[in-house]
Design an enzyme around this catalytic site. Sequence first.
Site, PDB file in Angstrom:
ATOM      1  N   ARG A   1      43.361  55.110  94.193  1.00 45.02           N
ATOM      2  CA  ARG A   1      43.957  55.199  92.724  1.00 45.02           C
ATOM      3  C   ARG A   1      45.013  54.246  92.645  1.00 45.02           C
ATOM      4  O   ARG A   1      45.724  54.189  93.130  1.00 45.02           O
ATOM      5  CB  ARG A   1      44.622  56.752  92.627  1.00 45.02           C
ATOM      6  CG  ARG A   1      45.898  57.084  91.189  1.00 45.02           C
ATOM      7  CD  ARG A   1      45.800  58.868  91.477  1.00 45.02           C
ATOM      8  NE  ARG A   1      45.381  59.772  91.618  1.00 45.02           N
ATOM      9  CZ  ARG A   1      45.127  60.736  92.105  1.00 45.02           C
ATOM     10  NH1 ARG A   1      46.924  61.202  92.471  1.00 45.02           N
ATOM     11  NH2 ARG A   1      44.657  61.944  91.332  1.00 45.02           N
TER      12      ARG A   1
ATOM     13  N   CYS B   1      39.920  67.169  84.789  1.00 42.44           N
ATOM     14  CA  CYS B   1      39.608  66.549  85.423  1.00 42.44           C
ATOM     15  C   CYS B   1      38.255  65.863  85.973  1.00 42.44           C
ATOM     16  O   CYS B   1      37.342  65.960  85.316  1.00 42.44           O
ATOM     17  CB  CYS B   1      40.299  67.453  86.554  1.00 42.44           C
ATOM     18  SG  CYS B   1      39.138  68.266  87.230  1.00 42.44           S
TER      19      CYS B   1
ATOM     20  N   ARG C   1      54.767  59.985  92.265  1.00 38.62           N
ATOM     21  CA  ARG C   1      53.458  58.571  92.371  1.00 38.62           C
ATOM     22  C   ARG C   1      53.577  58.192  91.202  1.00 38.62           C
ATOM     23  O   ARG C   1      54.859  57.735  90.135  1.00 38.62           O
ATOM     24  CB  ARG C   1      52.581  60.481  91.012  1.00 38.62           C
ATOM     25  CG  ARG C   1      52.395  61.789  92.823  1.00 38.62           C
ATOM     26  CD  ARG C   1      51.713  61.214  93.793  1.00 38.62           C
ATOM     27  NE  ARG C   1      51.636  62.482  94.603  1.00 38.62           N
ATOM     28  CZ  ARG C   1      50.459  63.654  94.698  1.00 38.62           C
ATOM     29  NH1 ARG C   1      49.806  62.763  93.016  1.00 38.62           N
ATOM     30  NH2 ARG C   1      49.647  64.193  95.502  1.00 38.62           N
TER      31      ARG C   1
ATOM     32  N   CYS D   1      39.950  72.799  89.483  1.00 38.23           N
ATOM     33  CA  CYS D   1      40.948  74.125  90.302  1.00 38.23           C
ATOM     34  C   CYS D   1      41.956  74.100  90.124  1.00 38.23           C
ATOM     35  O   CYS D   1      42.430  73.788  88.747  1.00 38.23           O
ATOM     36  CB  CYS D   1      40.372  73.446  91.962  1.00 38.23           C
ATOM     37  SG  CYS D   1      42.163  72.205  91.892  1.00 38.23           S
TER      38      CYS D   1
ATOM     39  N   CYS E   1      35.191  65.376  93.441  1.00 38.99           N
ATOM     40  CA  CYS E   1      36.262  65.748  94.557  1.00 38.99           C
ATOM     41  C   CYS E   1      36.131  66.810  94.924  1.00 38.99           C
ATOM     42  O   CYS E   1      35.716  67.406  94.914  1.00 38.99           O
ATOM     43  CB  CYS E   1      36.943  66.202  92.568  1.00 38.99           C
ATOM     44  SG  CYS E   1      38.659  67.370  93.162  1.00 38.99           S
TER      45      CYS E   1
ATOM     46  N   CYS F   1      44.897  68.803  87.221  1.00 38.60           N
ATOM     47  CA  CYS F   1      44.737  67.801  87.081  1.00 38.60           C
ATOM     48  C   CYS F   1      44.940  67.253  85.605  1.00 38.60           C
ATOM     49  O   CYS F   1      45.185  66.451  85.101  1.00 38.60           O
ATOM     50  CB  CYS F   1      43.818  66.939  87.966  1.00 38.60           C
ATOM     51  SG  CYS F   1      44.603  66.964  89.734  1.00 38.60           S
TER      52      CYS F   1
ATOM     53  N   LYS G   1      53.956  66.548  96.711  1.00 33.60           N
ATOM     54  CA  LYS G   1      54.041  65.336  95.426  1.00 33.60           C
ATOM     55  C   LYS G   1      55.198  65.385  94.488  1.00 33.60           C
ATOM     56  O   LYS G   1      55.779  66.627  94.256  1.00 33.60           O
ATOM     57  CB  LYS G   1      52.541  65.747  94.448  1.00 33.60           C
ATOM     58  CG  LYS G   1      51.980  66.791  93.677  1.00 33.60           C
ATOM     59  CD  LYS G   1      50.812  66.353  93.345  1.00 33.60           C
ATOM     60  CE  LYS G   1      50.443  67.429  92.719  1.00 33.60           C
ATOM     61  NZ  LYS G   1      48.450  67.959  93.334  1.00 33.60           N
TER      62      LYS G   1
ATOM     63  N   LYS H   1      56.722  64.303  90.418  1.00 38.13           N
ATOM     64  CA  LYS H   1      56.048  63.838  90.020  1.00 38.13           C
ATOM     65  C   LYS H   1      57.339  63.297  87.936  1.00 38.13           C
ATOM     66  O   LYS H   1      57.591  64.652  87.902  1.00 38.13           O
ATOM     67  CB  LYS H   1      54.790  64.424  88.450  1.00 38.13           C
ATOM     68  CG  LYS H   1      53.736  64.597  89.755  1.00 38.13           C
ATOM     69  CD  LYS H   1      52.256  65.042  89.051  1.00 38.13           C
ATOM     70  CE  LYS H   1      50.999  65.375  89.559  1.00 38.13           C
ATOM     71  NZ  LYS H   1      49.847  66.458  89.003  1.00 38.13           N
TER      72      LYS H   1
END
Lengths: 610, 572
Positions: free
Chosen positions: B81, B437, B150, B482, B443, B486, B217, B219
Amino acid sequence: MHLTVTNSPFNEEQTEKINQILPTLTTEQKIWFSGYLTANQQAGIKENVDAPSQEVAEYLLNTNSPSKTREITILFGSETGNAQSLAESLETRLKEKEFTVKLSSLENFKPKDLKKVEDLFIISATHGEGDPPENAVSFHEFLHSRKAPKLTDLRFSVLSLGDASYEFFCQTGKDFDKRLEELGGERIAERIDCDLDFDEPAEEWMGNVLLKLTNSSNNDSTVSIPEIDAPDSEASPVYSRTNPYMAEILENLNLNGRGSNKETRHIELSLEDFNIPFEPGDCLGVYPKNDTALVDMVIEKLGWSPDETVSVNTQGKTLSIREAFTTHFEITRLTKPLLTKAADIFRNQALTTMVENEALLKTYLEGRDLLDLISDFPPQDLVPDSLVKILRKITAREYSISSSYKANPEEVHLTVGAVRYQTHGRNRSGVCSVQFAERLEPGDTVPVYLHHNPNFNFPFDGETPVIMVGPGTGVAPFRSYLEEKEELEVGGKTWLFFGEQHFTTDFLYQTEWQKWLKEGILSRMDLAFSRDTGEKIYVQQRILENSKDFYQWLKDGASLFVCGDEKKMAKDVHEAIIAVLEKEGNMSRDESEIYLNQMKKDKRYQRDVY
Amino acid sequence: MTEDKSSTLIEKLDEMERIKIESNYLRGTITEELENQITGSISKDDTKLLKFHGSYQQDDRDIRDERRRQKLEPAYSFMIRVRVPGGTSTPEQWLAMDDISNEYANGTLKLTTRQAFQFHGILKRNLKQSMKNINDSLMDSLAACGDVNRNVMCNPNPYQSEVHHEVNELAGEISNHLSPKTGAYHEIWLDEEKIVDTHNDEEEVEPIYGKTYLPRKFKIGIAVPPSNDIDVYSQDLGFIAIIEDEKLTGFNITIGGGMGMTHGDTATYPQLGRTIGFCSKDRVKEVAEKIVTIQRDFGNRTERKNARFKYTVDAKGVNWIKNELNGRLGWELEENRPFKFENNGDRYGWTKGNGKWHFTLFIQNGRVKDTEDYKLKTALREIAEIHTGDFRLTPNQNLIIANITDHKKKQISGIISKYGVTEGESYSGLRRNSMACVAFPTCGLAMAESERYLPTLINKIEEILDEAGLNEEEIVIRMSGCPNGCSRPALAEIAFIGKGPEKYNMYLGGGFAGNRLNKLYKENIGEKEILNSLRPIILKYGRERMDGEHFGDFVIRAGIIEEVHSGQDFHS
């Protein structure tokens, strides 16, 4: 009682001899003899009703001439072990007849002993383009050198093994035969050159040899030695090359991932009730069937009815043409003898002309099959029986076994690369490999036999380090070895070199090596994938890159095994090892060669290449 | 603290905390693992550290089982990414990305829901070179994933040029300020000498993060009203630009938004960010840093499922956080300023602003690729070869070819029409507002298809829309393979979250402007039931909607679904 032709099943000669002997026997001897014959008769009767009477005659002949003073030496030069097993069989038969026999490989026979040899029988394979097999090289060289002694007292005969599809068919046997005569030896039985299907001609040669030997020790006998199948005393059948086991296919899958250029089949066969153990390095012979699509094309081209019957052997067994072409005869390869014979029966002028031109003939054989032959040179008035008489029997394909008997005694695994290519405007495929790839499924059976390979023996002492070089399907015996090491929990360092085209799709048995690496059964693995990067990397480069370690392993007594493609890989690997010895061992080229030759002699450098 | 005590503490912590501590500032054994020829994968611990470097180890799940039977390991590959703060890249960078995708990846480029470039299918042996090439193009993947801040999102609308430019700069500054400072990235991928020794003080190596980085994470996104395209309420930390007299004065600050949850675990839930006050534009970086340190110090490090900042905020309370922040800042946030969001989608087609032209094109699920009849990737490459402006990745996985001069407009229009590149005009309002996503096959988290399936499902829903006369109606529909979400599904008017193969939970009632969470309508249903459930609702919407009423609002008014006021009510 006086035996005559009319009151007994014996012929005149036989009755004469029996009448000579019987009066000389004591009662005890007669009782023993009667029991002996009865026992033998029961054993042999299954296979051959004629045998007992002939055996009697033979026995009588032999007992009549107990003086066998000449010592017999049997030497073999074996590539795959066939010559060795034939030599052992001859030894057994001669010993049964109380001859004094010495058996040795050509390699282990001391050349200086040659002049002492009285009766010599050589059974030798031919390697590649007419060269002697590895273990016959030095003897071959010696025999053709000035050092070779005069052999005026020698009696000899040669049996050569080969493959008629090679130009220098049975060359090594021919060389020995010619040279022994030149040196003054007496040929007591004509040399016989065997094609891949060697059982019958080899049997014929042994018969001739036995006959000459017994004749010479009993001057007036002309009794021929019968074909005897080994009588079986046990309940379960003994499977062999001539009595193959029908193995059920348990698993048949492609080891190459999606997108690969290759197709490598992993075959698992059932060996339930097979009862013959095998060692890592041994091979399994598989009798294939021809592709019926090709068979049908051939029959159609010939304009024959597929149901017409032909006799397929000298015993008069008949099959439909379709069945015979499918299961009995080789139709996918052409050989010089086949074309020569075809020229006699095809009544095709062009063919007759071509076979007279050696060079043209040789070029034509390359990559062509029976369908090409009958298409390019249509026969006139050819009847099925004439054609099948000149065809070779379909031969078994031998594959290095990729599983361990001790780990899976009821199974045997093969690793078979599907052979497909295009020549002369038609797609061709390997008879056996593509049969596995396209025409056999789990549940089907194939006729197989075990072929012990005495020239590919792994150490199990728990100490000797083992270096294995096996790119492509050459990795098969190493899977067998590691599986067996795992099963036996035997120590010792191991180092495997593997190569293929692509890492992602062609890393055969990848997860198994990973597991063995993790468990320490495999100590080290180096990989060469030739098409993953701009520059093509092969196993020999990996050997060179790791020359220091490689040399250290050799110094530590490592045994070296190479399996796989002969022309490209094994040759380059050999050169790479020489280079390692030169670089790390400060040896000259000659010294490196000597070092490797010594390793060969010590069975520390073994190859199974094809 | 004695050794014993610290090791007992570590035992209680999540496994990931140990990996971070032992990683020597994100180095681990990545270099050694890259050199291991026997496998196309790297060790499990290293896969977790690799995320901090912007890469995930994945495998082709379509053929995982097939390969297992073939005695081959999974077809491992890596996703990279590329961080693009604010989603702005140059034509040269576009070409570099295109080259990498062709040479090392699967030939496609994915524009992500967080305005990043994503490559899929890079084999281990090509990973390092890909990283180098990315860096050569003056971009990087550092901290594009992992327990750090991120890619900082930012509204890319170039037609609000002055404000946008400023906001975009700020996104870059925040991104740089919060980047990990470890030398690991440069050592491993760019062969740079190890600069900082491990003996150095933690504060010197990672002044903001320390050696364990964040618990999870983090954001950050900056919205420029009236567009909420970046879904500011889904961010751990959101900034809403306040424009007064056409000038940017500062930002309202939102905290504690987030999408992820775990099926069957009601202690996990999607949450909207809450607005806690205003700060002037020159203090944005400072605020971001202090919020990050609060999460660093108070985030849950024993249970990763509850480690996102939203759970910290909900556990401590919004006011507690605000007070803590004020304390750390040494000054107080101002009162919220007024603003208005109208939507969270993109404006397609040609627009003009600041004397330049901009063309927003629709890219289905952000996947830039060539197909037999749609050579989108080739078209964009040709444009990049002549373009003098920039390429902007939108938060809805679309692309703006921005700052086109009058002179170039004709040429670029020519390429656009030559390849039939579409702004989505011919698509339904539903498709133009769709987002999925990646999910299968790459994935590792996916439970059901997403990118490969949503377009087909939309085809079928469109039949119902046609029947209801709603083809042009803009409805936000999102699918995630899932519950990590995303594609930010919890904010969509219609959403699907993968539950198992071909099975989805269906959610309804999100706000059109990304300002309200949706709610579970039906659980674990397949396509047939999805369509059977949606059909009467859509037809009813067609008949009974009020003027300008969005679908998400309608389903609540019509009593079809209950309104969700807070993430903590999501499951109730």
